[in-house]
Scaffold this motif. Structure first.
Motif, PDB file in Angstrom:
ATOM      1  N   THR A  99       0.841  -1.185   0.000  1.00  8.67           N
ATOM      2  CA  THR A  99       0.000   0.000   0.000  1.00  8.67           C
ATOM      3  C   THR A  99       0.884   1.246   0.000  1.00  8.67           C
ATOM      4  OG1 THR A  99      -0.069   0.076   2.418  1.00  8.67           O
ATOM      5  CG2 THR A  99      -1.743  -1.257   1.318  1.00  8.67           C
ATOM      6  N   LEU A 100       0.238   2.394  -0.223  1.00  6.57           N
ATOM      7  CA  LEU A 100       0.981   3.661  -0.257  1.00  6.57           C
ATOM      8  C   LEU A 100       1.630   3.935   1.087  1.00  6.57           C
ATOM      9  CD1 LEU A 100       1.725   6.213  -1.808  1.00  6.57           C
ATOM     10  CD2 LEU A 100      -0.415   7.238  -1.032  1.00  6.57           C
ATOM     11  N   ILE A 101       0.929   3.591   2.176  1.00  7.16           N
ATOM     12  CA  ILE A 101       1.487   3.802   3.516  1.00  7.16           C
ATOM     13  C   ILE A 101       2.725   2.940   3.716  1.00  7.16           C
ATOM     14  CG2 ILE A 101       1.037   3.527   5.984  1.00  7.16           C
ATOM     15  CD1 ILE A 101      -1.877   4.178   5.426  1.00  7.16           C
ATOM     16  N   GLU A 102       2.666   1.684   3.251  1.00  5.92           N
ATOM     17  CA  GLU A 102       3.810   0.789   3.390  1.00  5.92           C
ATOM     18  C   GLU A 102       5.004   1.298   2.585  1.00  5.92           C
ATOM     19  OE1 GLU A 102       1.555  -3.498   4.105  1.00  5.92           O
ATOM     20  OE2 GLU A 102       2.028  -2.829   2.082  1.00  5.92           O
ATOM     21  N   ILE A 103       4.734   1.843   1.389  1.00  2.00           N
ATOM     22  CA  ILE A 103       5.807   2.381   0.555  1.00  2.00           C
ATOM     23  C   ILE A 103       6.466   3.578   1.231  1.00  2.00           C
ATOM     24  CG2 ILE A 103       6.317   3.521  -1.645  1.00  2.00           C
ATOM     25  CD1 ILE A 103       4.117   1.808  -2.901  1.00  2.00           C
ATOM     26  N   GLU A 104       5.637   4.487   1.764  1.00  2.00           N
ATOM     27  CA  GLU A 104       6.175   5.660   2.446  1.00  2.00           C
ATOM     28  C   GLU A 104       6.992   5.256   3.676  1.00  2.00           C
ATOM     29  OE1 GLU A 104       2.822   8.083   3.288  1.00  2.00           O
ATOM     30  OE2 GLU A 104       2.651   8.880   1.251  1.00  2.00           O
ATOM     31  N   ALA A 105       6.486   4.273   4.429  1.00  2.00           N
ATOM     32  CA  ALA A 105       7.218   3.794   5.606  1.00  2.00           C
ATOM     33  C   ALA A 105       8.533   3.154   5.199  1.00  2.00           C
ATOM     34  CB  ALA A 105       6.353   2.792   6.382  1.00  2.00           C
ATOM     35  N   CYS A 107      12.748  -0.866  -1.979  1.00  2.00           N
ATOM     36  CA  CYS A 107      12.952   0.579  -2.163  1.00  2.00           C
ATOM     37  C   CYS A 107      14.278   0.908  -2.825  1.00  2.00           C
ATOM     38  CB  CYS A 107      12.850   1.295  -0.815  1.00  2.00           C
ATOM     39  SG  CYS A 107      11.252   1.068   0.019  1.00  2.00           S
ATOM     40  N   PHE A 160      10.419   3.896   2.577  1.00  2.00           N
ATOM     41  CA  PHE A 160      11.403   4.928   2.216  1.00  2.00           C
ATOM     42  C   PHE A 160      11.894   5.692   3.448  1.00  2.00           C
ATOM     43  CE2 PHE A 160       9.799   4.373  -2.138  1.00  2.00           C
ATOM     44  CZ  PHE A 160      11.003   4.352  -2.823  1.00  2.00           C
ATOM     45  N   GLN A 161      11.050   5.813   4.460  1.00  2.00           N
ATOM     46  CA  GLN A 161      11.504   6.448   5.703  1.00  2.00           C
ATOM     47  C   GLN A 161      12.560   5.582   6.389  1.00  2.00           C
ATOM     48  OE1 GLN A 161       7.995   7.200   8.046  1.00  2.00           O
ATOM     49  NE2 GLN A 161       7.251   8.807   6.697  1.00  2.00           N
ATOM     50  N   GLU A 163      15.819   5.898   4.431  1.00  2.00           N
ATOM     51  CA  GLU A 163      16.549   7.129   4.744  1.00  2.00           C
ATOM     52  C   GLU A 163      17.281   7.006   6.076  1.00  2.00           C
ATOM     53  OE1 GLU A 163      17.112   9.836   2.919  1.00  2.00           O
ATOM     54  OE2 GLU A 163      16.157   8.672   1.316  1.00  2.00           O
TER      55      GLU A 163
END
Length: 208
Positions: free
Chosen positions: A73-79, A125, A81-82, A85
């Protein structure tokens, strides 16, 4: 399944009863009046029809492909990449890759995640496995040393060890893959560029 099982048990019970009565009491009046065999055949046929009808009434099953189920999901993708980083910040600040024995478990402990999470983040990622990810940092470190006059007295093998590699074959393979040159060719190109004398320029007074 309960319906099918119950139907089969009832049909089998009638069949057993019919066979038992014909063997033990063939002169039983009810057997002379009515034969159970047509009843068994008819009940079996009706039972089969009922099963077919119920199956036809079942709603269509929607099959979801395995790939669709595993799409993040989009939330999993954002997490992800966090986390990536955070991993990169740790790599740049602490330079743990300089240790040739540095492994995935140590990286996971340092950034506060489980090893399988870190491995998944790197694969999804960064599009790299752990070894390629670490070796890329080592190659970059080696390039900086080879392109620095501060390390001219160090030979390539010494720089290899200083950058975190402990195997020449892996070092040469990864360096060529990521830089497009062998370590020796990379250093020679730097030296040629560094010691290339600038073209002489004519001063304004000489022009006069």
């Amino acid at each position: 399944m309960l319906f099918i099982g119950s139907g089969l048990i009832i049909n089998w019970a009638f069949h057993f009863l019919n066979s038992y009565l014909w063997v033990t009491n063939p002169n039983l009046p009810i057997l002379q009046i009515m034969d159970f065999r047509p009843f068994l055949i008819g009940s079996g046929f009706i039972f089969a029809c009922v099963i077919i009808y119920k199956n036809l009434k079942q709603p269509a099953v929607k099959f979801v492909s395995e790939r669709a189920e595993t799409q993040p999901t989009l939330i999993e993708i954002e997490a992800g990449f966090q986390i990536l980083e955070k991993i990169k910040s740790y790599m740049q600040d602490k330079k743990p890759y300089l240790d040739p024995n540095f492994n995935l478990s140590e990286l996971a402990i340092s950034v506060g995640y489980k090893p399988h999470i870190v491995s998944k983040v790197l694969n999804k990622c960064q599009k790299q496995n752990f070894h390629n990810f670490i070796n890329e940092y080592r190659v970059n470190e080696c390039q900086q040393m080879l392109a620095s006059t501060a390390y001219l007295e160090k030979n390539i093998t010494q720089i290899m060890f200083m950058s975190g590699f402990n195997t020449k074959s892996v070092f040469n393979t990864m360096f060529k893959k990521m830089s497009g040159k062998t370590p020796r060719a990379y250093r020679q190109a730097f030296l040629q560029q560094s010691y290339k004398s600038p073209e002489p320029t004519m001063s304004s007074s000489s022009k006069m």
